[in-house]
Write a protein that holds these residues in place. Structure first.
Motif, short mmCIF file in Angstrom:
data_model
loop_
_atom_site.label_atom_id
_atom_site.label_comp_id
_atom_site.label_asym_id
_atom_site.label_seq_id
_atom_site.Cartn_x
_atom_site.Cartn_y
_atom_site.Cartn_z
N LEU A 260 47.66 40.91 44.35
CA LEU A 260 48.29 40.18 45.45
C LEU A 260 48.64 38.77 45.01
N LYS A 261 49.77 38.29 45.48
CA LYS A 261 50.15 36.89 45.24
C LYS A 261 49.21 36.02 46.05
N CYS A 262 48.83 34.87 45.49
CA CYS A 262 47.86 34.01 46.15
C CYS A 262 48.13 32.56 45.78
N ASP A 263 47.88 31.67 46.71
CA ASP A 263 47.95 30.25 46.42
C ASP A 263 46.97 29.94 45.29
N PRO A 264 47.38 29.21 44.25
CA PRO A 264 46.50 28.95 43.11
C PRO A 264 45.16 28.30 43.47
N VAL A 265 45.16 27.38 44.42
CA VAL A 265 43.91 26.72 44.80
C VAL A 265 42.97 27.73 45.48
N LEU A 266 43.52 28.53 46.37
CA LEU A 266 42.73 29.55 47.04
C LEU A 266 42.24 30.59 46.05
N ALA A 267 43.11 31.00 45.13
CA ALA A 267 42.73 31.99 44.12
C ALA A 267 41.54 31.50 43.32
N PHE A 268 41.55 30.23 42.93
CA PHE A 268 40.44 29.66 42.18
C PHE A 268 39.14 29.76 42.97
N GLN A 269 39.22 29.56 44.27
CA GLN A 269 38.04 29.63 45.13
C GLN A 269 37.56 31.06 45.36
N LEU A 270 38.50 32.01 45.42
CA LEU A 270 38.17 33.39 45.74
C LEU A 270 37.63 34.20 44.57
N VAL A 271 38.14 33.93 43.37
CA VAL A 271 37.76 34.75 42.22
C VAL A 271 36.27 34.60 41.96
N GLY B 138 34.58 37.46 40.19
CA GLY B 138 34.22 38.38 39.12
C GLY B 138 33.40 39.57 39.59
N ILE B 139 33.29 39.73 40.91
CA ILE B 139 32.54 40.85 41.48
C ILE B 139 33.46 41.73 42.32
N ARG B 140 34.25 41.10 43.17
CA ARG B 140 35.16 41.85 44.04
C ARG B 140 36.58 41.33 43.96
N ILE B 141 36.74 40.08 43.52
CA ILE B 141 38.07 39.48 43.34
C ILE B 141 38.13 38.88 41.94
N PHE B 142 39.24 39.19 41.25
CA PHE B 142 39.39 38.84 39.84
C PHE B 142 40.73 38.16 39.59
N PRO B 143 40.84 37.44 38.45
CA PRO B 143 42.19 37.02 38.05
C PRO B 143 43.02 38.29 37.90
N ALA B 144 44.26 38.24 38.28
CA ALA B 144 45.07 39.46 38.35
C ALA B 144 45.13 40.21 37.04
N TYR B 145 44.98 41.52 37.14
CA TYR B 145 45.15 42.39 36.00
C TYR B 145 46.64 42.59 35.77
N HIS C 64 48.82 32.72 39.81
CA HIS C 64 49.44 32.99 41.11
C HIS C 64 49.10 34.35 41.72
N TRP C 65 48.37 35.18 41.00
CA TRP C 65 48.03 36.51 41.49
C TRP C 65 46.54 36.77 41.31
N ILE C 66 45.99 37.59 42.21
CA ILE C 66 44.60 38.02 42.11
C ILE C 66 44.54 39.55 42.19
N LEU D 13 44.42 38.93 52.92
CA LEU D 13 45.00 38.57 51.63
C LEU D 13 46.35 39.25 51.41
N VAL D 14 46.50 40.48 51.89
CA VAL D 14 47.79 41.17 51.82
C VAL D 14 48.82 40.40 52.64
N SER D 15 48.45 39.99 53.84
CA SER D 15 49.37 39.24 54.70
C SER D 15 49.78 37.92 54.07
N LEU D 16 48.83 37.25 53.44
CA LEU D 16 49.14 36.00 52.74
C LEU D 16 50.14 36.26 51.61
N SER D 17 49.90 37.29 50.83
CA SER D 17 50.80 37.64 49.74
C SER D 17 52.20 37.93 50.27
N HIS D 18 52.27 38.66 51.36
CA HIS D 18 53.56 38.98 51.98
C HIS D 18 54.29 37.70 52.38
#
Length: 143
Positions: free
Chosen positions: A73-84, A86-93, A99-101, A117-122
Motif C-alpha cells: 500500500l502507498k503510505c505517507d513516508p512519516v507514517l510509514a516510518f512509524q508503522l513499520v 517488522g512483525i505485521r507491517i514491513f517496508p514494501a516488498y 512510499h510503500w508498505i 491503510l487501504v483507504s489512505l493508499s487510495h
C-alpha cells in the motif's frame, strides 16, 4: 461481552471484498509468472494503490518457513516510518520502501486497521491528491 469478542483479522479475501465494496475495483491479475498477484488501481488515472501477493516469510526478514499473503500500500513516508514494526507491517516488498508498505495478511493485522491503510493508499494515489501535491510543491511565482 464486547471485551471477550475477538477482533477480526485482515485476510486476502476480506480485504479484496472491502476494496470492491468501497471503491468498486477488482484485482487485475496481470503477471503470468505470478498468477496470485492482484493489482488494484484507479479506473481513471490507472495508478496502483494496492497489490495483493504471496511472499515467503524469509523475504520479509521473518525466520519462518513458508509464505504468507501481503498487501502493498502507498503510505505517507512519516507514517510509514512509524508503522513499520517488522512483525505485521514491513517496508514494501518489491516496491519503493519510502512510499510503500507491506501489510502481512496472515492474522497478524486487524481488519479495521488494514482497511484504513487501504483507504489512505487510495486517497494518496487519486488524481486530486496528486494534483494538490504538485500544486503545493510549486512556488507561488511559478503558478
Amino acid at each position: 461481552m464486547v471485551g471477550m469478542m475477538q477482533m477480526m483479522c485482515a485476510t486476502r479475501e476480506n480485504i479484496a471484498e472491502y476494496i470492491e465494496k468501497e471503491f468498486g475495483d477488482r484485482a487485475e491479475f496481470m503477471f503470468r509468472d505470478s498468477p496470485d498477484t492482484g493489482v488494484f488501481r484507479h479506473g481513471g488515472n490507472k495508478k496502483w494503490y494496492a497489490v495483493l501477493m504471496k511472499v515467503g516469510y524469509a523475504k520479509l526478514g521473518l525466520g519462518k518457513e513458508g509464505a504468507a499473503d501481503i498487501i502493498n500500500l502507498k503510505c505517507d513516508p512519516v507514517l510509514a516510518f512509524q508503522l513499520v514494526d517488522g512483525i505485521r507491517i514491513f517496508p514494501a516488498y518489491h516496491m519503493n520502501k519510502v512510499h510503500w508498505i507491506s501489510v502481512l495478511l496472515d492474522g497478524s493485522e486487524e481488519y479495521a486497521e488494514a482497511c484504513s491503510l487501504v483507504s489512505l493508499s487510495h486517497r494518496l494515489t487519486s488524481t486530486a491528491s496528486v494534483l494538490q501535491k504538485k500544486k503545493a510543491d510549486t512556488p507561488e511565482r511559478v503558478r
